[in-house]
Scaffold this active site. Structure first.
Site, PDB file in Angstrom:
ATOM      1  CB  SER A 301      -1.048   0.121   1.165  1.00 51.26           C
ATOM      2  OG  SER A 301      -2.068  -0.866   1.122  1.00 51.26           O
ATOM      3  CB  THR A 302       4.362   2.058   0.895  1.00 48.77           C
ATOM      4  OG1 THR A 302       4.793   1.101   0.375  1.00 48.77           O
ATOM      5  CG2 THR A 302       4.128   2.143   2.291  1.00 48.77           C
TER       6      THR A 302
END
Length: 595
Positions: A301-302
Site C-alpha cells: 500500500s505504500t
C-alpha cells in the site's frame, strides 16, 4: 748433412737488442688485442647486463605505501580512516635475557593471546614466527617497552571505522590486503586510493639516497577526503529506533532511509542486522550487503500514492472523483478484498488513500488503459536498475507489457502495490517526486572530495532530475497523504505542530513456490513538512510477528522524524499547536509525578 754452426743465428737476428724489441712488440700486440677483445666483451657482449647491474647499484626504486583517503559524514565526523598498525614477529633463537615461558607470560596480557598459545608458537620454529596482525600504536609501545631481543614489529596500515556498525551499510570495509569488499570502500576504490607512481632516486657513492634528484612535489601530501551526505547523528538515531521495534516484534530485518527530495542526497540509510567493519570477519557474509539496495520486495500500500499520481497526471480521474467500495471486487476469476474485509461505500480519492482501500484503488487504476499504466510504471523506474553511487543495486521486476495488458489481474494487483518488485530505495525515490514537484532525482551519498581548507576539489556528476508529474499533481497527492497521518492508518506517526503526509503498507510476501506466504513486509513512508515538502523518511520491516505498517513501521518513522526535526531545526507548521501540546505533556508529567 752439414750441421748449422754458431755463426748461423746471427745471420737471422744479428743483434740481441732486436730480439728483445720483437718480443716487446709481440707482447704489446697481444696485450692490445686482448684489451680490444675485453672492451668488445664488456661493451657489446655483457653491456646490457652491466648496465642493469649499475642501475641497481646507483638507483633505488620506491613504491611508498600511501594511506587511503578518509571518509567523513557531512559534518566531517570520521567514518573511515587509515592508521599505523604493526605485525608482530618472534625469533626465539635470539631470545636472550628471558626464557620462552617468561616472554610468553609477559606478552600474553598485552596482545590478548593466551601464554600457552604463545609458547606453542615459539616452539614451532626458530625464527620468523608471525604472532599477530593489526597491532595498534599504543600496544606496540608496550611491546617495545619489554626490550626483548627476538620480538620484531613490522609497520603497516589498518583501516579504522570509528562509527563501527553505525555507517557500515554505506561505508563497507576493506580486507586484510587493504582492498574494498563492500559499500563505498568497494564501489569507490579508485577515488579512495591515492595515486602515486613508482619513484626512482639516485644513490651517492656511499649508498646514501640523494634527495636533490627526487621529483618535484614528492613531499606534498594529498590531504583530500571523501565527504558524504550522511549525518551520523541521524544515522545512529534511525538505527536505534529500528532496533527497538525489530526486537519488540521479533522481525527478521529492517531498513530506514531518509532522503532530501530536492536533490536525492541521503541523510541516513541503515539496515538491520548489520556488522562491525572493524571486525568484519566475525560476521556472516550475508550482512555485508545493504538489502535496502540489493533486495527486492513488493511495496504494497505504500505504492498507492504513486498510483494516484499516475491516474491524476493521466487525467483519467479528478481529485474529487468518487468510487463505490463494497469491500470486494472480482477481476477475471479472482476476488480482491480490502485488508479488513469491510467496504467503505462511496468514497473519494482522498478517502481511498486514508483508509487504504484496495477495492477503490483497483477501480481507480481501471480508468487507465493497461498499456498506459504499464508505460507509467516503466517511466518511474519499475523494471530497471536504480542509478546511485551505492554498489550492488538490484534490478526491479515488472511483468512484460504483453502479460500486463492481456491479464486483467496484473494491473489490478499493481493498483495496491503487488505483482511487481522494487527495492526500498526505489520506493523512497518515487515518493520523493511527490515532495519535490514531480521530479525523479538520483539517490546518492557522496558529496565530493574536499581538502584541508574545506575546498571542493571533485564532485560526482549526477543525471539531471527527470520530470514525471506536474507540481500540481505532486502537491495534491502529498496533501491527500496528510489525511493518512491525521485520521487514517498512519496516526502513530503524528508529531504535534507538524504537517506530515504518510502511507502505511502491510504486504504479503511472495512464496518461492508460487503465490503468497503468510509472512508480511510492513512499511511506512512519510513526507515532511507538508507546507514546504523536503524530506522523505521510510521504514521497511521484514517479517514482524503480529504487526502491521501502522504498529511497526510508523512509530519508527516518527522517531526518526523527531530526530530529523531537531538536527535540521525544522520549524513547526503550527507553533500554537506545538505550545499547547507541550503544555499538556508537562501537565501530564506533573500528574504522573504526583501519583
Amino acid at each position: 748433412m752439414k750441421r748449422l754452426g754458431a755463426n748461423y743465428l746471427p745471420s737471422i737476428i744479428k743483434d740481441p737488442k732486436e730480439i728483445r724489441l720483437v718480443v716487446v712488440w709481440i707482447i704489446l700486440f697481444l696485450g692490445g688485442l686482448g684489451l680490444c677483445w675485453n672492451l668488445f666483451r664488456l661493451q657489446v657482449v655483457r653491456g646490457p647486463f652491466l648496465e642493469r647491474y649499475a642501475r641497481q647499484q646507483q638507483e633505488i626504486t620506491l613504491r611508498p605505501f600511501v594511506p587511503r583517503r578518509s571518509i567523513v559524514d557531512r559534518n566531517n565526523n570520521v567514518l573511515a580512516v587509515d592508521r599505523p598498525a604493526y605485525t608482530l614477529y618472534a625469533h626465539p633463537k635470539i631470545f636472550r635475557r628471558q626464557t620462552k615461558e617468561e616472554i610468553a607470560n609477559q606478552l600474553a596480557p598485552i596482545i590478548g593471546i593466551p601464554a600457552t598459545e604463545l609458547l606453542q608458537k615459539f616452539n614451532s620454529a626458530p625464527s620468523g614466527i608471525r604472532i599477530k596482525d593489526g597491532i595498534l600504536q599504543e600496544v606496540a609501545d608496550k611491546i617495545i617497552a619489554i626490550r626483548q631481543d627476538g620480538l620484531e614489529l613490522i609497520q603497516n596500515y589498518s583501516r579504522l571505522y570509528p562509527a563501527q556498525e553505525t555507517a557500515a551499510d554505506i561505508v563497507g570495509y576493506v580486507d586484510a590486503n587493504h582492498k574494498g569488499q563492500a559499500g563505498l570502500e568497494y564501489s569507490r576504490e579508485t577515488i579512495l586510493e591515492r595515486s602515486l607512481k613508482v619513484l626512482r632516486l639516485n644513490r651517492a657513492g656511499n649508498g646514501a639516497v640523494m634527495p636533490d634528484h627526487a621529483p618535484e612535489g614528492l613531499l606534498n601530501a594529498d590531504d583530500t577526503h571523501l565527504r558524504l551526505t550522511i549525518d551520523v547523528r541521524l544515522q545512529r538515531a534511525a538505527r536505534e529506533a529500528l532496533k527497538i521495534k525489530m526486537a519488540e516484534y521479533k522481525a527478521k530485518r529492517g531498513t530506514v532511509i531518509v532522503m532530501d527530495a530536492r536533490d536525492g542526497s541521503l541523510l541516513a540509510l541503515v539496515a538491520e542486522p548489520t556488522y562491525n567493519p572493524n571486525e568484519f570477519y566475525k560476521y556472516d557474509k550475508s550482512l555485508y550487503k545493504n538489502w535496502a539496495v540489493t533486495d527486492l520486495y513488493e511495496p504494497g500500500s505504500t505504492f498507492k500514492p504513486i498510483n494516484v499520481a499516475i491516474a491524476l497526471e493521466s487525467k483519467s480521474i479528478q481529485p474529487d472523483s468518487v468510487f463505490q467500495d463494497s469491500g470486494a471486487i472480482k477481476v477475471s476469476k479472482k476476488v480482491i478484498r480490502n485488508a479488513g474485509g469491510a467496504g467503505h461505500g462511496r468514497i473519494n480519492v482522498t478517502k481511498i488513500v486514508q483508509v487504504s482501500s484496495n477495492v477503490g484503488m483497483v477501480q481507480m487504476m481501471q480508468t487507465l488503459k493497461p498499456k498506459d499504466y504499464h508505460s507509467w510504471l516503466k517511466r518511474l523506474g519499475v523494471g530497471s536498475s536504480l542509478e546511485s553511487d551505492l554498489p550492488f543495486r538490484a534490478v526491479s521486476k515488472l511483468k512484460s507489457e504483453q502479460t500486463f495488458t492481456t491479464l486483467p489481474i496484473e494491473p489490478a494487483t499493481a493498483a495496491f502495490g503487488q505483482g511487481f518488485s522494487i527495492t526500498p530505495l526505489h520506493l523512497v525515490r518515487m515518493t520523493a517526486t511527490l515532495a519535490n514537484g514531480g521530479k525523479l532525482v538520483t539517490p546518492h551519498v557522496i558529496k565530493g572530495l574536499y581538502n584541508s581548507k574545506n575546498e571542493l576539489t571533485w564532485e560526482p556528476t549526477l543525471p539531471p532530475p527527470k520530470a514525471v508529474f506536474s507540481p500540481t499533481t505532486a502537491k495534491t497527492v502529498a496533501e491527500m497523504m496528510e489525511s493518512v497521518v491525521k485520521n487514517g492508518t498512519g496516526r502513530a506517526a503524528q508529531i504535534p505542530g507538524y504537517r506530515i503526509g504518510g502511507k502505511t503498507g502491510t504486504a504479503q510476501k511472495a512464496s518461492p513456490k508460487g503465490g503468497y506466504s503468510d509472512a508480511k513486509v510492513t512499511s511506512f513512508v512519510a513526507i515532511l513538512p507538508l507546507e514546504s515538502p523536503r524530506y522523505v523518511v521510510a521504514a521497511v520491516v521484514d517479517e514482524p510477528k503480529d504487526g502491521s505498517g501502522a504498529s511497526v513501521a510508523a512509530p519508527v518513522v516518527k522517531s526518526v522524524m523527531q530526530s530529523l526535526i531537531n538536527i535540521e531545526r525544522i520549524p513547526p507548521s503550527n507553533p500554537k499547536v506545538l505550545e499547547t501540546s507541550s503544555s499538556n505533556e508537562a501537565g501530564e508529567q506533573g500528574r504522573m509525578d504526583l501519583d
